[in-house]
Write a protein that holds these residues in place. Structure first.
Motif, PDB file in Angstrom:
ATOM      1  N   ARG A 184      71.601  17.753  25.845  1.00  0.00           N
ATOM      2  CA  ARG A 184      71.548  16.355  25.414  1.00  0.00           C
ATOM      3  C   ARG A 184      72.900  15.660  25.560  1.00  0.00           C
ATOM      4  O   ARG A 184      72.959  14.440  25.753  1.00  0.00           O
ATOM      5  CB  ARG A 184      71.072  16.299  23.966  1.00  0.00           C
ATOM      6  N   LEU A 238      73.499  13.195  28.515  1.00  0.00           N
ATOM      7  CA  LEU A 238      72.750  11.961  28.680  1.00  0.00           C
ATOM      8  C   LEU A 238      73.645  10.735  28.542  1.00  0.00           C
ATOM      9  O   LEU A 238      74.526  10.684  27.686  1.00  0.00           O
ATOM     10  CB  LEU A 238      71.614  11.882  27.648  1.00  0.00           C
ATOM     11  N   THR A 280      58.927   7.901  26.513  1.00  0.00           N
ATOM     12  CA  THR A 280      59.977   8.844  26.131  1.00  0.00           C
ATOM     13  C   THR A 280      59.544  10.289  26.358  1.00  0.00           C
ATOM     14  O   THR A 280      60.367  11.143  26.693  1.00  0.00           O
ATOM     15  CB  THR A 280      60.389   8.663  24.658  1.00  0.00           C
ATOM     16  N   LEU A 293      59.923  10.972  30.057  1.00  0.00           N
ATOM     17  CA  LEU A 293      61.341  11.133  30.361  1.00  0.00           C
ATOM     18  C   LEU A 293      61.849  12.475  29.853  1.00  0.00           C
ATOM     19  O   LEU A 293      62.594  13.180  30.557  1.00  0.00           O
ATOM     20  CB  LEU A 293      62.136   9.984  29.730  1.00  0.00           C
ATOM     21  N   ASP A 294      61.445  12.857  28.649  1.00  0.00           N
ATOM     22  CA  ASP A 294      61.884  14.118  28.066  1.00  0.00           C
ATOM     23  C   ASP A 294      61.451  15.312  28.917  1.00  0.00           C
ATOM     24  O   ASP A 294      62.251  16.220  29.204  1.00  0.00           O
ATOM     25  CB  ASP A 294      61.297  14.242  26.659  1.00  0.00           C
ATOM     26  N   LEU A 333      63.474  15.427  32.188  1.00  0.00           N
ATOM     27  CA  LEU A 333      64.808  16.003  31.980  1.00  0.00           C
ATOM     28  C   LEU A 333      64.732  17.510  31.818  1.00  0.00           C
ATOM     29  O   LEU A 333      65.598  18.248  32.296  1.00  0.00           O
ATOM     30  CB  LEU A 333      65.457  15.376  30.740  1.00  0.00           C
ATOM     31  N   ARG A 371      69.863  14.636  35.403  1.00  0.00           N
ATOM     32  CA  ARG A 371      69.898  15.163  34.046  1.00  0.00           C
ATOM     33  C   ARG A 371      70.687  14.287  33.080  1.00  0.00           C
ATOM     34  O   ARG A 371      71.013  14.726  31.978  1.00  0.00           O
ATOM     35  CB  ARG A 371      70.478  16.582  34.047  1.00  0.00           C
ATOM     36  N   TRP A 376      69.696  10.908  32.346  1.00  0.00           N
ATOM     37  CA  TRP A 376      68.922   9.694  32.104  1.00  0.00           C
ATOM     38  C   TRP A 376      68.557   9.537  30.637  1.00  0.00           C
ATOM     39  O   TRP A 376      67.429   9.803  30.221  1.00  0.00           O
ATOM     40  CB  TRP A 376      67.668   9.692  32.957  1.00  0.00           C
ATOM     41  N   GLY A 377      69.485   9.068  29.833  1.00  0.00           N
ATOM     42  CA  GLY A 377      69.209   8.780  28.430  1.00  0.00           C
ATOM     43  C   GLY A 377      68.662   7.373  28.251  1.00  0.00           C
ATOM     44  O   GLY A 377      68.835   6.500  29.106  1.00  0.00           O
ATOM     45  N   ALA A 418      65.191  12.368  24.288  1.00  0.00           N
ATOM     46  CA  ALA A 418      65.700  11.546  25.375  1.00  0.00           C
ATOM     47  C   ALA A 418      66.350  10.239  24.912  1.00  0.00           C
ATOM     48  O   ALA A 418      67.090   9.614  25.676  1.00  0.00           O
ATOM     49  CB  ALA A 418      64.570  11.224  26.357  1.00  0.00           C
TER      50      ALA A 418
END
Length: 496
Positions: free
Chosen positions: A20, A23, A41, A44-45, A48, A57, A59-60, A100
């Motif tokens: 994390r 991000l 989300t 996206l999670d 990742l 890796r 993309w927060g 994310a």
């Protein structure tokens, strides 16, 4: 994936495994409500978690609300911006922690400058949206210059309050900083959502500065998308499910396991490899969105209005009624499917059956009252667009007529037992005036069909349209929901 030990009712809780700390704030999501938590989300999670490429890796996401929702974002911050998604149907329960989201922002809490300043961060690549149909402030696919929020924003464009105003001011600041463009990604249920968003943004920008509009047109992309996941408002049953999984109510959301995201692959500044989470990238999303808007969303609106009139509070209860279930399936396959243009390999019978299975999910308690919210904004694309196709082709559309009639009856504010029905709609004031000014019957129907924000003038002037909707309405009021549906079920089918 790692799994936590079993909690509560032996629910496995899945944790992401990506770092994390890597991000960055690359996605700004405006309208961070239940659907964004359960859909975007989560995708996206999983993206990742599934990628091995370093450039994919970081993309927060920043979660943004513009009006209400300060308390929701505060709760998210207290949990280090993590939340839980519980996906449940009558067969299984899946629980996942989503990591994310890296920050939250609300102009009422943090100040407008904190939000707009994020547009000037070089790493920002996507501004995504779940702001509902009314959030685009459009009419007939273009910006509505008479919208009160737009009028205010154009008067004070550097202090916007609407999502469209915020996007344009943010893009102006980005251009002034000498930065590249980005992608504005609509994830709302409206036809050609990217085109509608683009038109609204460009119309607003032109009203401010033609040079800014030209820069946006050349540097910002607006892909269309089709999104699909049933996410009911969190009620007591949903909170109980979360509690049994060991999750606080303000830290979780409940949804169905199914999800589908189809996206046009036009990204101005790159994107995560969402295909790792099952996202389908296409060159034209229209056939997919029409299928979903008409067969799923159209039948949802049909069931929500008629179900509430019949005293049914959830979609699962509606499809548990044999008459409503048969009517919904008939609507999908006999009246909606013929208006679609899909590749031959799409099995619409199987799609309809899968939708009914999803609607039968008794654990979600998807409220008919929630689905009926803002129906004036939804009716044109869900029911009126296919009606136009039938009028042009001369083909029958009795269930579509009944769906429109059901909404007109719902707007009168009482179910068949005399219980009050809440009208939660942008046009509620005008509708209430029409109800008060017209006795129930043909005069009321004609007055409602005069609402140009819902029924375009050419459609309201079409004698076949008016007569069929009026006839369906009068039968519905005279005979009731179930007797009307029983007559439809017994009616002979027209030849193909």
């Amino acid at each position: 994936m790692q799994k936590l030990e079993k909690k509560g009712d032996d629910f496995d809780r899945t944790l992401p495994t990506y770092e994390r700390a890597t991000l960055r704030e690359r996605i700004l999501h405006i309208g961070f409500g239940a659907f964004a938590r359960a859909f975007l989300t989560t995708i996206l999670d999983e993206t990742l978690d599934g990628t091995g490429e370093p450039e994919n890796r970081d993309w927060g996401m920043v979660a943004v609300r513009l009006n209400s929702g300060v308390e929701d974002l505060d709760a998210l911050e207290r949990d280090d911006c993590r939340h839980w998604v519980l996906a449940a149907d009558d067969e299984s329960t899946e629980v996942r922690r989503v990591d994310a989201v890296v920050a939250t922002c609300h102009p009422l809490r943090d100040g407008l400058a904190a939000l707009l300043g994020r547009f000037t961060r070089p790493e920002l690549a996507i501004v995504s949206l779940t702001i509902t149909e009314k959030g685009y402030c459009t009419r007939d696919g273009r910006l509505d210059p008479g919208n009160a929020g737009i009028v205010r924003d154009l008067a004070t464009p550097q202090a916007p309050g609407t999502a469209i105003g915020v996007i344009v001011e943010g893009l102006r600041l980005r251009r002034a900083a000498g930065l590249a463009g980005l992608t504005v990604l609509s994830c709302d249920n409206l036809p050609e959502n990217g085109h509608v968003c683009r038109a609204a943004v460009l119309d607003f920008a032109r009203a401010r500065d033609e040079g800014l509009a030209a820069w946006i047109e050349a540097n910002v992309s607006f892909p269309c998308t089709m999104v699909d996941r049933i996410v009911p408002a969190l009620d007591a049953d949903g909170r109980d499910m979360l509690a049994r999984a060991g999750i606080a109510a303000d830290a979780g959301i409940v949804c169905e396991p199914f999800r589908q995201w189809v996206v046009e692959d036009y990204f101005a500044a790159g994107r995560p490899d969402f295909s790792l989470a099952g996202v389908q990238f296409v060159s034209d999303v229209r056939p997919f969105e029409e299928m979903k808007l008409r067969m799923l969303n159209g039948s949802h609106t049909f069931l929500a209005c008629l179900g509430q009139l019949a005293g049914l509070s959830t979609i699962a209860e509606c499809v548990g009624d044999p008459l409503l279930r048969a009517a919904a399936r008939g609507l999908m396959l006999e009246e909606q499917a013929p208006t679609l243009s899909l590749p031959d390999e799409h099995d619409l019978d199987a799609y309809a059956d899968a939708l009914l299975a999803r609607f039968s999910n008794s654990r979600l308690k998807h409220r008919t009252s929630q689905i009926a919210t803002d129906t004036s904004q939804k009716l044109p694309q869900r029911l009126l667009a296919p009606i136009r196709r039938h009028l042009a082709a001369g083909t029958p559309w009795p269930r579509l007529a009944l769906g429109v009639a059901g909404w007109l009856a719902f707007c009168r504010g009482k179910d068949e037992a005399g219980n009050a029905l809440a009208l939660n709609d942008p046009l509620a004031g005008r509708i209430t005036e029409i109800v008060a000014g017209n006795t129930d019957g043909p005069a009321y129907v004609r007055a409602m069909l005069g609402l140009e924000a819902v029924f375009p003038a050419d459609l309201a002037a079409n004698a076949d349209f008016v007569s069929l909707v009026e006839a369906a309405y009068l039968e519905l009021r005279r005979e009731g929901v179930r007797a009307t549906l029983a007559r439809l079920a017994d009616a002979p089918r027209s030849p193909a």
